[in-house]
Design a protein around this motif. Structure first.
Motif, PDB file in Angstrom:
ATOM      1  N   GLY A   1       0.801  -1.232   0.000  1.00  0.00           N
ATOM      2  CA  GLY A   1       0.000   0.000   0.000  1.00  0.00           C
ATOM      3  C   GLY A   1       0.829   1.274   0.000  1.00  0.00           C
ATOM      4  O   GLY A   1       0.299   2.383   0.040  1.00  0.00           O
ATOM      5  N   GLU A   2       2.184   1.154  -0.057  1.00  0.00           N
ATOM      6  CA  GLU A   2       3.005   2.385  -0.068  1.00  0.00           C
ATOM      7  C   GLU A   2       2.950   3.081  -1.426  1.00  0.00           C
ATOM      8  O   GLU A   2       3.165   4.270  -1.534  1.00  0.00           O
ATOM      9  N   VAL A   3       2.708   2.299  -2.495  1.00  0.00           N
ATOM     10  CA  VAL A   3       2.753   2.854  -3.853  1.00  0.00           C
ATOM     11  C   VAL A   3       1.423   2.558  -4.540  1.00  0.00           C
ATOM     12  O   VAL A   3       1.042   1.387  -4.638  1.00  0.00           O
ATOM     13  N   PRO A   4       0.681   3.565  -4.994  1.00  0.00           N
ATOM     14  CA  PRO A   4      -0.660   3.318  -5.562  1.00  0.00           C
ATOM     15  C   PRO A   4      -0.680   2.826  -7.001  1.00  0.00           C
ATOM     16  O   PRO A   4      -1.665   2.257  -7.441  1.00  0.00           O
ATOM     17  N   VAL A   5       0.435   3.046  -7.746  1.00  0.00           N
ATOM     18  CA  VAL A   5       0.424   2.620  -9.156  1.00  0.00           C
ATOM     19  C   VAL A   5       1.664   1.779  -9.454  1.00  0.00           C
ATOM     20  O   VAL A   5       2.779   2.149  -9.086  1.00  0.00           O
TER      21      VAL A   5
END
Ligand SMILES: Nc1ncnc2c1ncn2[C@@H]1O[C@H](COP(=O)(O)OP(=O)(O)OP(=O)(O)O)[C@@H](O)[C@H]1O
Length: 513
Positions: A414-418
């Motif tokens: 969940g740290e990076v959305p894409v």
């Protein structure tokens, strides 16, 4: 025979509550719900139950687990009229009825196909494996598991196809763990040589299969070895030499390992090709066949969401008798994925993507953006981060294994959305949190497209796939229109107009104009 037309095991009245039932004596059947004496047989599932209460619990769970469309006429009577002593032959009719309801299609070359199992408890699995399944939240088998697990446990080779995200991995891991456990208890002295092998096309998928194998095999005499490129071979060899039951690997590294080292493979009794249609394509097929020929005629389990007649032919050559199992209509996109095709000229794709990522209504993070090239993945991830301020990372085959693991960890954590990916995440990888896929570049075949958008839905959960399409994809137009239509998706007018022109041109080419 009482007036309801059923004969309970004993002449007494059918027990209403589980608490009314006694404990089983040794050798007596156990209730599949509460393990008390399984005095009765439920006619809907052929399972042993102890009371009306447990029967209703069982049927309620099955209804949820099998997600069968709830038919108003399908009412489970709460009376004792559904209890009967199992008559010879009735199980075949039940099996056929169940297959019809769940769209389980089976074909056996003379191989008698075992009936589908509606519960894991009726598969005769080791108790610890049952507990691990329950701990994993696998309350009941999915349709593909209902049929593929009993078939594989019977020792038959199986070619299985079912929607993306429908539980194919456990369909082969459960029989592997069960048969390995039985083997180790029957031959306690022979504790070192591997007993099963799973080959898959990408490292990420191998890592995921191993994680699931470890989870399901916990507390059992069941160890795994991961044999993939990018990690040191010495460590992989050492682990195998210490004694494992299951080798999971990519074909290239497994061929390398077998060529350079002596590994006892004669006892490998189960050989699995996950994403089999991909594994039998050029580039993998020779390595796969090389490995298969080094084994001694193992049971073969072949799985994919897309299976062709070519795969059936090659699959049939790997095993004398093979049972074919498919769920629903083959080679179709997962209906739980809502497809949105947008006509976007190549030069406009980036702008359109940035628009979507900036839109509250259309961007549903975490999302995976699929591109066709490794360089494109790196460049697009950077562009997204710089232009939109939304953190994006890229993943592809050129990245070292450690970086690939770190990127996956940041994205799934969940740290990076894409995440911008090539096909390395296109098949099999269980991106549990992902419900949106943006197909920036159309894959080279419609089958790869089906796998790619399948990342947006797992276990029937709803997901969305946004597809950028333009003239560059004209060779796929007819198949793409069919895939969109099969899911009731809208079709851009440019695609409809050009498809009819493409079909006309194809016809002309075919007749040699
Ligand atoms: N019986 C079950 N009950 C609940 N969840 C399950 C069950 N079987 C599998 N799952 C979960 O469903 C998800 C999809 O399973 P899996 O990855 O095996 O699907 P698949 O059919 O292999 O998909 P793909 O075709 O994309 O490879 C996973 O998260 C898995 O843990």
């Amino acid at each position: 025979m009482n007036e309801e037309g059923c004969v309970p095991h004993l002449t007494d009245v059918v027990k209403q509550k589980s608490i009314d039932q006694r404990a089983p004596l040794s050798g007596e059947p156990k209730c599949v719900i509460c393990n008390r004496y399984g005095e009765y047989i439920c006619d809907e599932t052929n399972d042993d139950v102890c009371s009306l209460e447990c029967k209703e619990t069982l049927l309620r769970r099955i209804d949820n687990a099998t997600r069968v469309v709830d038919n108003a006429a399908r009412v489970f009577p709460a009376t004792d009229e559904c209890f009967y002593v199992r008559e010879p032959g009735s199980s075949f009719d039940d099996a056929q009825m169940l297959r019809r309801k769940l769209e389980i299609h089976v074909q056996g070359q003379g191989a008698a196909v075992p009936p589908p199992a509606l519960t894991f408890t009726s598969c005769g699995l080791p108790p610890k494996l049952l507990l691990n399944l329950e701990t994993a939240g696998y309350d009941f088998p999915t349709p593909i598991q209902m049929q593929a697990i009993p078939a594989a446990l019977s020792g038959k080779s199986v070619l299985a196809s079912a929607d993306t995200g429908s539980g194919k991995t456990a369909s082969f891991l459960v029989p592997i763990i069960s048969r390995c456990t039985t083997y180790r208890s029957e031959y306690p002295s022979d504790q070192r040589c591997p007993l099963a092998m799973v080959l898959a096309p990408t490292r990420e998928l191998c890592v995921q299969v191993e994680d699931q194998a470890k989870m399901l095999g916990k507390g059992l005499p069941f160890k795994t070895a991961l044999v993939v490129g990018g990690d040191p071979m010495s460590g992989q060899l050492y682990r195998i030499q210490q004694g494992v039951e299951l080798i999971i690997g990519t074909p290239g590294r497994v061929v390398d390992l077998l060529a350079k080292h002596t590994i006892e493979v004669d006892n490998i009794m189960m050989f699995v090709l996950d994403e089999v249609d991909c594994m039998l394509q050029r580039g993998f097929r020779d390595q796969v066949m090389q490995i298969f020929q080094a084994l001694s005629q193992p049971q073969v389990l072949l799985f994919s969401a897309t299976v062709s007649s070519e795969v059936e032919k090659v699959g049939g050559s790997l095993a004398k008798e093979i049972i074919s199992v498919s769920i629903g209509k083959p080679n179709k996109p997962n209906k739980a994925v809502n497809q949105l095709a947008i006509w976007v000229d190549a030069k406009q794709k980036k702008q359109k993507l940035f628009e979507i990522l900036r839109s509250q209504n259309h961007f549903n993070p975490p999302a995976v953006v699929y591109v066709s090239s490794r360089v494109g993945a790196d460049l697009l991830a950077n562009a997204i981060t710089v232009v939109t301020g939304i953190k994006a990372l890229s993943i592809h085959g050129e990245k070292p294994m450690k970086e690939r693991r770190d990127v996956m960890g940041s994205f799934l954590g969940g740290e990076v959305p894409v995440l911008v990916s090539t096909g390395v995440l296109g098949r099999g990888v269980d991106l549990l949190v992902v419900r949106q896929v943006i197909v920036f570049d159309m894959p080279s075949t419609i089958k790869e497209y089906i796998h790619v958008i399948g990342r947006a839905s797992r276990m029937g959960e709803k997901g969305t796939a946004i597809l950028f399409v333009n003239e560059d994809d004209r060779n796929l137009f007819p198949d793409l229109v069919a895939a969109l239509k099969s899911s009731g998706a809208a079709i851009p007018k440019e695609l409809i107009n050009l498809t009819s022109r493409e079909m006309h041109n194809k016809k002309k080419r075919r007749v040699g104009h």
